[in-house]
Scaffold this motif. Sequence first.
Motif, PDB file in Angstrom:
ATOM      1  N   UNK A 175       0.718  -1.010   0.003  1.00  0.00           N
ATOM      2  CA  UNK A 175      -0.183  -0.038   0.116  1.00  0.00           C
ATOM      3  C   UNK A 175       0.804   1.260  -0.047  1.00  0.00           C
ATOM      4  N   UNK A 176       0.457   1.945  -1.011  1.00  0.00           N
ATOM      5  CA  UNK A 176       1.253   3.645  -0.677  1.00  0.00           C
ATOM      6  C   UNK A 176       0.513   4.098   0.127  1.00  0.00           C
ATOM      7  N   UNK A 177       1.368   4.811   1.255  1.00  0.00           N
ATOM      8  CA  UNK A 177       0.957   5.599   2.275  1.00  0.00           C
ATOM      9  C   UNK A 177       1.628   6.936   2.506  1.00  0.00           C
ATOM     10  N   UNK A 178       0.960   7.974   2.445  1.00  0.00           N
ATOM     11  CA  UNK A 178       1.583   9.329   2.947  1.00  0.00           C
ATOM     12  C   UNK A 178       1.611   9.294   4.390  1.00  0.00           C
ATOM     13  N   UNK A 179       2.855   9.739   5.078  1.00  0.00           N
ATOM     14  CA  UNK A 179       2.330  10.190   6.594  1.00  0.00           C
ATOM     15  C   UNK A 179       3.069  11.581   6.723  1.00  0.00           C
ATOM     16  N   UNK A 180       2.058  12.326   7.487  1.00  0.00           N
ATOM     17  CA  UNK A 180       2.701  13.760   7.671  1.00  0.00           C
ATOM     18  C   UNK A 180       3.238  13.873   9.218  1.00  0.00           C
ATOM     19  N   UNK A 181       4.219  14.924   9.387  1.00  0.00           N
ATOM     20  CA  UNK A 181       4.302  14.887  10.734  1.00  0.00           C
ATOM     21  C   UNK A 181       5.450  13.730  11.019  1.00  0.00           C
ATOM     22  N   UNK A 182       5.941  13.265  10.219  1.00  0.00           N
ATOM     23  CA  UNK A 182       6.866  12.049  10.160  1.00  0.00           C
ATOM     24  C   UNK A 182       8.432  12.297  10.874  1.00  0.00           C
ATOM     25  N   UNK A 183       8.720  13.413  11.060  1.00  0.00           N
ATOM     26  CA  UNK A 183      10.036  13.703  11.294  1.00  0.00           C
ATOM     27  C   UNK A 183      10.378  13.422  12.795  1.00  0.00           C
ATOM     28  N   UNK A 184       9.287  13.097  13.482  1.00  0.00           N
ATOM     29  CA  UNK A 184       9.421  12.819  15.163  1.00  0.00           C
ATOM     30  C   UNK A 184       8.372  12.396  15.643  1.00  0.00           C
ATOM     31  N   UNK A 185       8.527  11.888  16.977  1.00  0.00           N
ATOM     32  CA  UNK A 185       7.401  11.383  17.786  1.00  0.00           C
ATOM     33  C   UNK A 185       6.212  10.199  17.003  1.00  0.00           C
ATOM     34  N   UNK A 186       5.149  10.354  16.946  1.00  0.00           N
ATOM     35  CA  UNK A 186       4.049   9.642  16.499  1.00  0.00           C
ATOM     36  C   UNK A 186       4.146   9.240  15.019  1.00  0.00           C
ATOM     37  N   UNK A 187       4.518  10.325  14.301  1.00  0.00           N
ATOM     38  CA  UNK A 187       4.564  10.283  12.844  1.00  0.00           C
ATOM     39  C   UNK A 187       5.953   9.257  12.527  1.00  0.00           C
ATOM     40  N   UNK A 188       7.086   9.671  13.244  1.00  0.00           N
ATOM     41  CA  UNK A 188       8.453   8.728  13.029  1.00  0.00           C
ATOM     42  C   UNK A 188       8.105   7.535  13.507  1.00  0.00           C
TER      43      UNK A 188
END
Length: 256
Positions: free
Chosen positions: A11-24
């Motif tokens: 599946x192709x998935x976009x994640x925002x806020x991926x630079x730290x915390x919950x997103x990482x």
Amino acid sequence: MSDTAVPLRDKVVVITGASSGIGAAAARVFARQGARLVLSARREERLRELAGRLREQGATVSHVVADVSRSDDALALVEHTMDRYGRLDAAFNNAGTAIEKTPLHLTDDDAYEQVMATNARGVWNCLRHEIAAMLTCGGGAIVNTSSVGGLVASSVAAPYIASKHAVIGLTKAAAVEYAAHDIRVNAIAPGLARSEMVDEWFARHPEARETALRSAPQRRAADPEEVAEAAAWLCSDRASFVTGATLAVDGGRTAW
Ligand SMILES: NC(=O)c1ccc[n+]([C@@H]2O[C@H](COP(=O)([O-])OP(=O)(O)OC[C@H]3O[C@@H](n4cnc5c(N)ncnc54)[C@H](OP(=O)(O)O)[C@@H]3O)[C@@H](O)[C@H]2O)c1
């Protein structure tokens, strides 16, 4: 590996806020579950490092620098995904910001605008462009990060509380509008989870840690991967009859 072990296989998935915390944490969890990822945030070095580490472990990952409060950036993120992979199956709209604790009547307009621009308008910007892309792909799944503060209020954080309630409103509206197009839209409402946002908060307000832990039945903060697991499930086909829902991932905080 069986499909049970990798429920997000290909599946192709976009994640925002991926630079730290919950997103990482979500980047790590989604990659383990087989997703091909586009990671996004404003701090490129963080994204580059994380993407590199995940690629070493065999994942397919790219990254896009984007400020979610800007519609053009959200569009560029979705366009990158469509150009690179030809589709968008799921999105975890997780970027968010907190606010200095201030009584409502002393909170200035800028503080309100800033938190709404990231938390509410940011989700709006991503949602619009993601849904437009998913309509060309035959469906998809979106998870927006709200908060316990999207379900119940707390003092001296009115703009944050309003922004996270807005995320749930947008989630429900989009879910109802696009259900017939096989696009599911859900929200998660994390309670206290370990992250930079929370660490900075406690550094500025040491008394807040005790208060937060006292109001959490499990008496601990979540590991961010525990929150990411809920988002991964909602993005997977295992949650195929779940839409318009807000899943509290809060160790029982809102059950009290
Ligand atoms: N941790 C908790 O206890 C908790 C509880 C309830 C809800 N939440 C929500 O969970 C989400 C993740 O927070 P976190 O706890 O993991 O905090 P965090 O470690 O501070 O992560 C926030 C993420 O959002 C990104 N971000 C902030 N403003 C942005 C903008 N304008 N455009 C693009 N990206 C932006 C940051 O990246 P850059 O700075 O690189 O852009 C970062 O990757 C947020 O929506 C937060 O409100 C967290």
